[in-house]
Design a protein around this motif. Structure first.
Motif, mmCIF file in Angstrom:
data_model
loop_
_atom_site.group_PDB
_atom_site.id
_atom_site.type_symbol
_atom_site.label_atom_id
_atom_site.label_comp_id
_atom_site.label_asym_id
_atom_site.label_seq_id
_atom_site.Cartn_x
_atom_site.Cartn_y
_atom_site.Cartn_z
ATOM 1 N N ALA A 290 13.124 4.338 -3.164
ATOM 2 C CA ALA A 290 11.733 4.740 -3.908
ATOM 3 C C ALA A 290 11.417 3.611 -4.850
ATOM 4 O O ALA A 290 12.293 2.798 -5.390
ATOM 5 C CB ALA A 290 12.093 5.979 -4.674
ATOM 6 N N GLY A 291 10.018 3.455 -5.116
ATOM 7 C CA GLY A 291 9.623 2.410 -5.875
ATOM 8 C C GLY A 291 9.650 2.527 -7.515
ATOM 9 O O GLY A 291 10.350 3.689 -7.593
ATOM 10 N N GLU A 292 9.293 1.948 -8.358
ATOM 11 C CA GLU A 292 9.761 1.915 -9.506
ATOM 12 C C GLU A 292 9.287 3.115 -10.322
ATOM 13 O O GLU A 292 9.856 3.722 -11.005
ATOM 14 C CB GLU A 292 9.196 0.445 -10.314
ATOM 15 N N MET A 293 7.959 3.731 -9.946
ATOM 16 C CA MET A 293 7.460 4.681 -10.765
ATOM 17 C C MET A 293 8.218 6.023 -10.251
ATOM 18 O O MET A 293 8.466 6.923 -10.958
ATOM 19 C CB MET A 293 6.125 4.783 -10.375
ATOM 20 N N ILE A 294 8.514 6.240 -8.898
ATOM 21 C CA ILE A 294 9.420 7.164 -8.518
ATOM 22 C C ILE A 294 10.792 7.440 -9.294
ATOM 23 O O ILE A 294 11.230 8.432 -9.707
ATOM 24 C CB ILE A 294 9.412 7.348 -6.830
ATOM 25 N N ASN A 295 11.407 5.999 -9.257
ATOM 26 C CA ASN A 295 12.682 6.000 -10.110
ATOM 27 C C ASN A 295 12.444 6.464 -11.216
ATOM 28 O O ASN A 295 13.146 7.236 -12.085
ATOM 29 C CB ASN A 295 13.208 4.610 -9.890
ATOM 30 N N LEU A 296 11.391 6.146 -12.134
ATOM 31 C CA LEU A 296 11.112 6.393 -13.531
ATOM 32 C C LEU A 296 10.865 7.821 -13.523
ATOM 33 O O LEU A 296 11.134 8.455 -14.687
ATOM 34 C CB LEU A 296 9.858 5.490 -14.051
ATOM 35 N N GLY A 297 9.606 8.464 -13.013
ATOM 36 C CA GLY A 297 9.137 9.772 -13.229
ATOM 37 C C GLY A 297 9.626 10.897 -12.415
ATOM 38 O O GLY A 297 9.433 12.149 -12.807
ATOM 39 N N LEU A 298 10.458 10.659 -11.478
ATOM 40 C CA LEU A 298 10.755 11.556 -10.306
ATOM 41 C C LEU A 298 12.322 11.867 -10.032
ATOM 42 O O LEU A 298 12.834 12.869 -10.015
ATOM 43 C CB LEU A 298 10.050 11.566 -9.150
ATOM 44 N N LYS A 299 12.928 10.760 -9.354
ATOM 45 C CA LYS A 299 14.295 10.838 -8.924
ATOM 46 C C LYS A 299 15.115 11.447 -9.790
ATOM 47 O O LYS A 299 15.748 12.508 -9.282
ATOM 48 C CB LYS A 299 14.806 9.336 -8.599
#
Length: 315
Positions: A205-214
């Motif tokens: 997953a990209g940076e924003m998914i890592n930050l906000g979801l994962k």
């Protein structure tokens, strides 16, 4: 006069900031689908990225009927290459419905999430498409489902990739997880387009998914099923959460380097099935990856890999 204009401008600015803050921090509502029958005993078929409705996708469409799916989860990229412009777009008839026609004719319900290609034109159009087809379910861009014995979260991950509604869906997810936990969900499933972990060529997953979801999913829920990478893959278990990928219904892409947790990966056309079983005091998922080759009149269905995940619910 100039002072009054400055005061008015400041008031309007402060009002806009306040409205923006309320919008950002508000926990929005999204549909809860309540199923009366238990999930145990059902077979879920999972496909992704069938948006060309080419011969591989049409063959997989026939295979889902032969495999006796009770429901189908379609993990985005519903129409290639640029989605649809409206609910009357002719591509719905040529690149979306043909893959699903055997299942719909057999009365099998289909549940959608959107992929990144589906947002290239009108993502909103898919809400109306689903309203026009009783067996196609897409009540919102993200939604929650509960059964007497299980729960599922269908999420919108392209918004995370592009900053859309980053915080709002996260607030809703945390609230829904809490309610699911209170309802004693024994098995928790997640359906997304973008995987959290992938050894396909698109990668993790990209940076924003890592930050906000994962971090809201991994370690808290049992199984994540995703498309996007055009492979079949059991990416292994991370903090008790297993990542499975089924994104090869119409396209294959290259494999990336394997991880130390990866169990199986294949770049071939196919699908994933989930058989939900009630075993004593817990639910388990027997998952199987199949390649599907040949043609739609006589699909060649071959078991490639299977495994079992025990349900722990929401934690």
């Amino acid at each position: 006069m100039q002072f009054r204009l400055r005061s008015l401008g400041l008031t309007i600015t402060m009002l806009a900031i306040s409205v923006a803050q309320i919008w950002w921090w508000h926990t929005p509502q999204a549909p809860w689908l309540i199923h009366k029958q238990p999930l145990a005993g059902q077979r879920i078929c999972v496909i992704g990225d069938a948006g060309w409705s080419n011969e591989p996708a049409l063959t997989i469409g026939s295979a889902m009927v032969e495999l006796r799916c009770n429901q189908i989860r379609y993990l985005g990229d519903l129409v290639y290459p640029d989605g649809i412009s409206s609910p009357d777009d002719p591509l719905i008839e040529t690149r979306f419905l043909p893959t699903l026609k055997p299942a719909l004719d057999a009365g099998i319900p289909v549940y959608l999430v959107l992929g990144n290609h589906d947002w290239k034109q009108s993502g909103d159009a898919w809400l109306e498409v689903a309203r026009r087809h009783p067996l196609i379910h897409f009540p919102h861009f993200y939604y929650f489902e509960s059964w007497p014995d299980a729960c599922a979260f269908s999420l919108e991950t392209t918004w995370f990739e592009k900053w859309y509604h980053l915080h709002r869906q996260g607030n809703w997810l945390e609230s829904s997880k809490t309610q699911a936990q209170q309802q004693h969900c024994r098995l928790s499933l997640v359906f997304t387009h973008h995987p959290m972990y992938s050894t396909g060529s698109h990668g993790n997953a990209g940076e924003m998914i890592n930050l906000g979801l994962k971090h809201k999913l991994v370690g808290h829920l049992d199984l994540i099923m995703s498309g996007h990478d055009h492979i079949l893959s059991d990416e292994g278990e991370y903090q008790g959460t297993r990542q499975l990928i089924s994104g090869s219904a119409s396209i294959n892409n290259d494999l990336g380097p394997g991880s130390d947790k990866q169990h199986f990966t294949r770049a071939t056309h196919g699908l994933l099935t989930l058989d939900i079983e009630n075993r004593g005091d817990r639910l388990t998922v027997d998952y199987r990856f199949y390649s599907v080759l040949g043609n739609r009149e006589a699909p060649l269905i071959t078991l490639l890999w299977q495994g079992t995940q025990h349900g722990e619910g929401v934690r």
